[in-house]
Design an enzyme around this catalytic site. Structure first.
Site, PDB file in Angstrom:
ATOM      1  CB  SER A  35      34.206  56.004  75.567  1.00  0.00           C
ATOM      2  OG  SER A  35      34.754  54.828  75.014  1.00  0.00           O
ATOM      3  CG  ASP A  36      30.769  51.394  74.219  1.00  0.00           C
ATOM      4  OD1 ASP A  36      30.857  51.864  75.373  1.00  0.00           O
ATOM      5  OD2 ASP A  36      30.462  50.201  74.014  1.00  0.00           O
ATOM      6  CB  THR A  47      31.876  41.474  73.437  1.00  0.00           C
ATOM      7  OG1 THR A  47      32.760  41.588  72.322  1.00  0.00           O
ATOM      8  CG2 THR A  47      32.369  40.397  74.378  1.00  0.00           C
TER       9      THR A  47
END
Length: 256
Positions: A108-109, A132
């Site tokens: 979704s990002d 990350t």
């Protein structure tokens, strides 16, 4: 004004946007064990710092790559706003033409980044999101999302190195004064920053060769500020890209 939240593996980005303008952006640590109430308190404290009250917020939207936390955070925000919150996922209108094998697997990002990128910048484009994991989204000249890359983030690489080398401990993620380190810590800092910057430059070169044309390159994410200044290629640093995308998606899905 809306409350926008992006939940990543390391950080939770919280921001408020009013008519497309960022009011603030902050980061909290992602903690898998926190309860709905604990997250509600954390988010409410951030809002209080910026003197933003419930009555000022028309709604909220969340994107998340941590399924375990998504529902907890949604309930926490709804506790604060006293209204239903939109979550980026299946069924949401994005307007994004995703040309990959399994569109439902796209984080979704990355969807949010791409929506904002297409709205604000010229295609074709590459969007680097440094967190990350480092991700690269490739958008062609027709504004189609055609794929990308995922590789270890600088923090993950540093953790892996220090875990396997007993004498290499406790360094920060900032560049040394000189690229050529004069001691172990300086050498590690230089290696982390400049190898990451060189990787980004190299990826841009290869993707542009693959596409056969020059691209607009955008970088965002929690670690982008530490690396992008050391890249040789022209890259737009946009800290607000996720918030812009979340605002666009909120507006698109709340039209009267």
């Amino acid at each position: 004004m809306i409350l926008a939240i992006d939940i990543g593996n390391t950080n939770i980005v919280i921001g408020c946007i009013d008519k497309g303008k960022r009011i603030f952006i902050e980061r909290l640590s992602t903690v898998h064990t926190k309860t709905e109430l604990e997250y509600a308190i954390d988010i409410k404290n951030v809002l209080d710092i910026y003197h933003i009250h419930r009555e000022q917020l028309d709604g909220g939207i969340i994107s998340s790559v941590v399924p375990k936390i998504t529902k907890t955070a949604k309930l926490a925000v709804e506790k604060i706003l006293d209204k239903e919150v939109l979550v980026v996922g299946a069924g949401i209108k994005t307007g994004l033409n995703i040309r990959i094998e399994s569109p439902e697997q796209l984080g979704s990002d990355l969807v949010v980044d791409a929506v904002a990128g297409i709205a604000e910048y010229k295609a074709p484009m590459l969007i680097f999101d440094l967190g990350t994991a480092n991700t690269v989204s490739v958008i062609d000249s027709k504004k189609n999302y055609i794929g990308g890359m995922i590789y270890p983030g600088i923090g993950v690489s540093l953790d892996s190195l220090t875990e396997r080398a007993a004498q290499l401990r406790g360094i920060g993620l900032e560049a040394p004064n000189d690229m050529i380190g004069k001691n172990t810590i300086e050498c590690m800092k230089s290696g982390m920053i400049y190898s990451s910057a060189a990787a980004i430059d190299g990826i841009i070169d290869r993707l542009e060769e693959r596409l056969g044309e020059k691209t607009t390159v955008i970088a965002t994410g929690g670690l982008a500020k530490k690396v992008i200044p050391y890249c040789k290629r022209e890259i737009v640093l946009d800290d607000d890209l996720l918030l812009k995308g979340l605002y666009i998606l909120y507006e698109k899905n709340n039209k009267k």
